[in-house]
Design a protein around this motif. Sequence first.
Motif, PDB file in Angstrom:
ATOM      1  N   GLY A 144     -51.134  51.281  24.731  1.00  0.00           N
ATOM      2  CA  GLY A 144     -50.775  51.182  26.139  1.00  0.00           C
ATOM      3  C   GLY A 144     -49.992  49.907  26.354  1.00  0.00           C
ATOM      4  O   GLY A 144     -49.708  49.165  25.410  1.00  0.00           O
ATOM      5  N   GLU A 145     -49.657  49.619  27.616  1.00  0.00           N
ATOM      6  CA  GLU A 145     -48.862  48.430  27.896  1.00  0.00           C
ATOM      7  C   GLU A 145     -49.576  47.160  27.449  1.00  0.00           C
ATOM      8  O   GLU A 145     -48.945  46.217  26.979  1.00  0.00           O
ATOM      9  CB  GLU A 145     -48.550  48.360  29.389  1.00  0.00           C
ATOM     10  N   LYS A 146     -50.908  47.140  27.560  1.00  0.00           N
ATOM     11  CA  LYS A 146     -51.674  45.960  27.178  1.00  0.00           C
ATOM     12  C   LYS A 146     -52.874  46.342  26.314  1.00  0.00           C
ATOM     13  O   LYS A 146     -53.935  45.735  26.399  1.00  0.00           O
ATOM     14  CB  LYS A 146     -52.149  45.208  28.427  1.00  0.00           C
ATOM     15  N   GLN A 147     -52.664  47.354  25.464  1.00  0.00           N
ATOM     16  CA  GLN A 147     -53.722  47.819  24.572  1.00  0.00           C
ATOM     17  C   GLN A 147     -53.152  48.019  23.169  1.00  0.00           C
ATOM     18  O   GLN A 147     -52.097  48.643  23.011  1.00  0.00           O
ATOM     19  CB  GLN A 147     -54.323  49.136  25.069  1.00  0.00           C
ATOM     20  N   THR A 148     -53.829  47.491  22.171  1.00  0.00           N
ATOM     21  CA  THR A 148     -53.374  47.658  20.791  1.00  0.00           C
ATOM     22  C   THR A 148     -54.560  47.949  19.883  1.00  0.00           C
ATOM     23  O   THR A 148     -55.679  47.475  20.117  1.00  0.00           O
ATOM     24  CB  THR A 148     -52.664  46.394  20.260  1.00  0.00           C
ATOM     25  N   LEU A 149     -54.293  48.741  18.852  1.00  0.00           N
ATOM     26  CA  LEU A 149     -55.272  49.009  17.800  1.00  0.00           C
ATOM     27  C   LEU A 149     -54.638  48.629  16.475  1.00  0.00           C
ATOM     28  O   LEU A 149     -53.572  49.142  16.115  1.00  0.00           O
ATOM     29  CB  LEU A 149     -55.671  50.481  17.783  1.00  0.00           C
ATOM     30  N   ASP A 150     -55.277  47.715  15.764  1.00  0.00           N
ATOM     31  CA  ASP A 150     -54.797  47.284  14.454  1.00  0.00           C
ATOM     32  C   ASP A 150     -55.692  47.816  13.356  1.00  0.00           C
ATOM     33  O   ASP A 150     -56.930  47.808  13.486  1.00  0.00           O
ATOM     34  CB  ASP A 150     -54.780  45.757  14.371  1.00  0.00           C
ATOM     35  N   PHE A 151     -55.045  48.263  12.274  1.00  0.00           N
ATOM     36  CA  PHE A 151     -55.752  48.605  11.047  1.00  0.00           C
ATOM     37  C   PHE A 151     -55.089  47.835   9.915  1.00  0.00           C
ATOM     38  O   PHE A 151     -53.861  47.813   9.797  1.00  0.00           O
ATOM     39  CB  PHE A 151     -55.684  50.098  10.743  1.00  0.00           C
ATOM     40  N   ALA A 152     -55.902  47.188   9.089  1.00  0.00           N
ATOM     41  CA  ALA A 152     -55.365  46.490   7.921  1.00  0.00           C
ATOM     42  C   ALA A 152     -56.274  46.720   6.735  1.00  0.00           C
ATOM     43  O   ALA A 152     -57.506  46.645   6.859  1.00  0.00           O
ATOM     44  CB  ALA A 152     -55.225  44.996   8.200  1.00  0.00           C
ATOM     45  N   ALA A 153     -55.680  47.033   5.590  1.00  0.00           N
ATOM     46  CA  ALA A 153     -56.398  47.137   4.326  1.00  0.00           C
ATOM     47  C   ALA A 153     -55.835  46.052   3.412  1.00  0.00           C
ATOM     48  O   ALA A 153     -54.613  45.896   3.313  1.00  0.00           O
ATOM     49  CB  ALA A 153     -56.212  48.512   3.702  1.00  0.00           C
ATOM     50  N   PHE A 154     -56.701  45.304   2.743  1.00  0.00           N
ATOM     51  CA  PHE A 154     -56.221  44.146   2.000  1.00  0.00           C
ATOM     52  C   PHE A 154     -56.942  44.005   0.662  1.00  0.00           C
ATOM     53  O   PHE A 154     -58.049  44.516   0.455  1.00  0.00           O
ATOM     54  CB  PHE A 154     -56.393  42.861   2.820  1.00  0.00           C
ATOM     55  N   TYR A 155     -56.255  43.310  -0.237  1.00  0.00           N
ATOM     56  CA  TYR A 155     -56.777  43.027  -1.569  1.00  0.00           C
ATOM     57  C   TYR A 155     -56.433  41.581  -1.873  1.00  0.00           C
ATOM     58  O   TYR A 155     -55.266  41.196  -1.860  1.00  0.00           O
ATOM     59  CB  TYR A 155     -56.142  43.969  -2.599  1.00  0.00           C
ATOM     60  N   LEU A 156     -57.459  40.766  -2.136  1.00  0.00           N
ATOM     61  CA  LEU A 156     -57.258  39.347  -2.379  1.00  0.00           C
ATOM     62  C   LEU A 156     -57.827  38.976  -3.741  1.00  0.00           C
ATOM     63  O   LEU A 156     -59.038  39.057  -3.954  1.00  0.00           O
ATOM     64  CB  LEU A 156     -57.938  38.514  -1.288  1.00  0.00           C
ATOM     65  N   ARG A 157     -56.956  38.564  -4.633  1.00  0.00           N
ATOM     66  CA  ARG A 157     -57.399  38.135  -5.952  1.00  0.00           C
ATOM     67  C   ARG A 157     -57.759  36.660  -5.917  1.00  0.00           C
ATOM     68  O   ARG A 157     -57.224  35.886  -5.127  1.00  0.00           O
ATOM     69  CB  ARG A 157     -56.310  38.374  -6.991  1.00  0.00           C
ATOM     70  N   ASP A 158     -58.654  36.269  -6.809  1.00  0.00           N
ATOM     71  CA  ASP A 158     -59.022  34.867  -6.910  1.00  0.00           C
ATOM     72  C   ASP A 158     -57.822  34.041  -7.361  1.00  0.00           C
ATOM     73  O   ASP A 158     -57.613  32.915  -6.901  1.00  0.00           O
ATOM     74  CB  ASP A 158     -60.183  34.706  -7.886  1.00  0.00           C
ATOM     75  N   GLU A 159     -57.017  34.604  -8.256  1.00  0.00           N
ATOM     76  CA  GLU A 159     -55.801  33.945  -8.716  1.00  0.00           C
ATOM     77  C   GLU A 159     -54.596  34.735  -8.217  1.00  0.00           C
ATOM     78  O   GLU A 159     -54.650  35.940  -8.053  1.00  0.00           O
ATOM     79  CB  GLU A 159     -55.778  33.853 -10.247  1.00  0.00           C
ATOM     80  N   ASP A 160     -53.496  34.041  -8.004  1.00  0.00           N
ATOM     81  CA  ASP A 160     -52.301  34.673  -7.461  1.00  0.00           C
ATOM     82  C   ASP A 160     -51.691  35.638  -8.477  1.00  0.00           C
ATOM     83  O   ASP A 160     -51.518  35.293  -9.647  1.00  0.00           O
ATOM     84  CB  ASP A 160     -51.278  33.594  -7.087  1.00  0.00           C
ATOM     85  N   TRP A 161     -51.345  36.841  -8.013  1.00  0.00           N
ATOM     86  CA  TRP A 161     -50.730  37.831  -8.897  1.00  0.00           C
ATOM     87  C   TRP A 161     -49.205  37.779  -8.829  1.00  0.00           C
ATOM     88  O   TRP A 161     -48.525  38.363  -9.670  1.00  0.00           O
ATOM     89  CB  TRP A 161     -51.217  39.239  -8.576  1.00  0.00           C
ATOM     90  N   LEU A 162     -48.653  37.068  -7.839  1.00  0.00           N
ATOM     91  CA  LEU A 162     -47.210  36.876  -7.764  1.00  0.00           C
ATOM     92  C   LEU A 162     -46.816  35.629  -8.556  1.00  0.00           C
ATOM     93  O   LEU A 162     -47.641  34.739  -8.767  1.00  0.00           O
ATOM     94  CB  LEU A 162     -46.764  36.739  -6.303  1.00  0.00           C
ATOM     95  N   PRO A 163     -45.556  35.532  -8.977  1.00  0.00           N
ATOM     96  CA  PRO A 163     -45.138  34.380  -9.789  1.00  0.00           C
ATOM     97  C   PRO A 163     -45.321  33.053  -9.053  1.00  0.00           C
ATOM     98  O   PRO A 163     -45.081  32.949  -7.855  1.00  0.00           O
ATOM     99  CB  PRO A 163     -43.651  34.665 -10.044  1.00  0.00           C
ATOM    100  N   THR A 164     -45.764  32.046  -9.780  1.00  0.00           N
ATOM    101  CA  THR A 164     -45.867  30.686  -9.268  1.00  0.00           C
ATOM    102  C   THR A 164     -45.164  29.756 -10.244  1.00  0.00           C
ATOM    103  O   THR A 164     -44.881  30.121 -11.385  1.00  0.00           O
ATOM    104  CB  THR A 164     -47.336  30.246  -9.130  1.00  0.00           C
ATOM    105  N   ALA A 165     -44.891  28.551  -9.784  1.00  0.00           N
ATOM    106  CA  ALA A 165     -44.254  27.555 -10.645  1.00  0.00           C
ATOM    107  C   ALA A 165     -44.821  26.193 -10.277  1.00  0.00           C
ATOM    108  O   ALA A 165     -45.493  26.027  -9.267  1.00  0.00           O
ATOM    109  CB  ALA A 165     -42.727  27.576 -10.468  1.00  0.00           C
ATOM    110  N   GLY A 166     -44.538  25.213 -11.121  1.00  0.00           N
ATOM    111  CA  GLY A 166     -45.051  23.867 -10.900  1.00  0.00           C
ATOM    112  C   GLY A 166     -45.359  23.221 -12.227  1.00  0.00           C
ATOM    113  O   GLY A 166     -44.939  23.696 -13.281  1.00  0.00           O
ATOM    114  N   LYS A 167     -46.126  22.142 -12.185  1.00  0.00           N
ATOM    115  CA  LYS A 167     -46.406  21.436 -13.432  1.00  0.00           C
ATOM    116  C   LYS A 167     -47.816  21.732 -13.917  1.00  0.00           C
ATOM    117  O   LYS A 167     -48.711  22.071 -13.141  1.00  0.00           O
ATOM    118  CB  LYS A 167     -46.229  19.935 -13.230  1.00  0.00           C
ATOM    119  N   THR A 168     -48.016  21.598 -15.222  1.00  0.00           N
ATOM    120  CA  THR A 168     -49.342  21.709 -15.804  1.00  0.00           C
ATOM    121  C   THR A 168     -50.030  20.352 -15.703  1.00  0.00           C
ATOM    122  O   THR A 168     -49.453  19.331 -16.068  1.00  0.00           O
ATOM    123  CB  THR A 168     -49.257  22.142 -17.277  1.00  0.00           C
TER     124      THR A 168
END
Length: 433
Positions: free
Chosen positions: A157-181
Amino acid sequence: MKKTSLCLLAATLLMPALLRAEWNLDAGLDLRLRYYATNNLPNSAYGEGASETYGRYRTRVWGSVENDWGKLYIRLGNEFRDYAYPDSKSASKRFPDVLYVDNLYLETKALLGEDVRIRLGRQDISFGKRRIFGEGTPGDGSRSTFFDALRLTWEAGEKQTLDFAAFYLRDEDWLPTAGKTHANGKRPSDYAYNGLGQDEYGAILYWQDRSNASLGYDAYYVAKFEKRDEDSKFRAEGKNATYHTLGARLLPRFSDTLTGEVEAAFQFGSHDHAAALAYAGLTYAPQKGTDFTAAALFLTGDKDGARGKNSWQSVYNREACIGDVDSAMYAGNDYTNLFYPHLAGNFNLGRAGSLKLQAGPMFAPKKVADHGSNRGLYAAAKWSLNLEKLLQTSYAKGATLSFTGEALRKGNFFNKGSRDTALLSRVELTWKY
């Protein structure tokens, strides 16, 4: 691997539409510079930690391509620290530390109609006052808050919304990262984004209704499964767990200057878990930018003070939801066993910025053996300056300077000899372009 395959499949299906589209380009950056000084911060073992003085510097760049079909958005981030004290941390988290993908999502209203927005990918999600849902990566502090999720928002409606979200969160990042060791051999890809030694799956349904000007309300349900590493000691001693959280939030408006807020949530799940959260507040706002609030927050705990079946388990509010000083007493910002009545005020100072004040006593409703129920008296002040307005120059557009001070006068909840007043000061400069 499954995650990557799904992303490739989605990209293949959507590629024809993307290639036909004429995209508008946009880009920007934001900078956050913080300098902290802390002393006698509490810890979750009823003691206190050492003093620290350090700078924390975050930079992010973003870009988007968009047309009537939808939008593709990406934001890359980096944060590093510079410790002045103690010397033992002087080599920790130094530049460039970790370069990471902070947001990467595709958004469209073209698939299910103009009333339904679909957003797929890494994104920030928050609802209400973030008491339940707002932080997906607590392991890196406030460096990032993203969720890897599919989110659908239906404008009912004009001021009514319904959100649905499904999520998956890994302890470590699954996308590429960079930086120093680092000297300890830890690589950027090894950093735990949730910091809990577990992967998490879940979904949320969140309804918001503001159609009645006198009484707005939210209703929500969150399901979460925590898949823990074998050596994880978080919560139920390494055992996997499923939690369900049902809640509602009421926003009554009594007059043009007097409003209220009530939120209540019940939690149940594995290991005979049953817990609750409750919040109530009343706000008087005599003018724009100035208001006064009296409120109380309650989180259930266990009779022995340990994490157990009646301890409130923070759902996705695993951040400093009150302040940085008090959050240090909870491992992973996992607030529980708390009663916090308090007063707060926001003051509009014109060109001199704004001032926020908050203070109140903190209690542990369920006493811990050999410990009292008085966590301490908390107080905080934050003065923020809009530099463009203060300096009256467009060169400072998007820049804010703030000064924060927090204190916790510890009570008998803490060990004897560990009750020195905890202090924190922070200077922060933010700039968005």
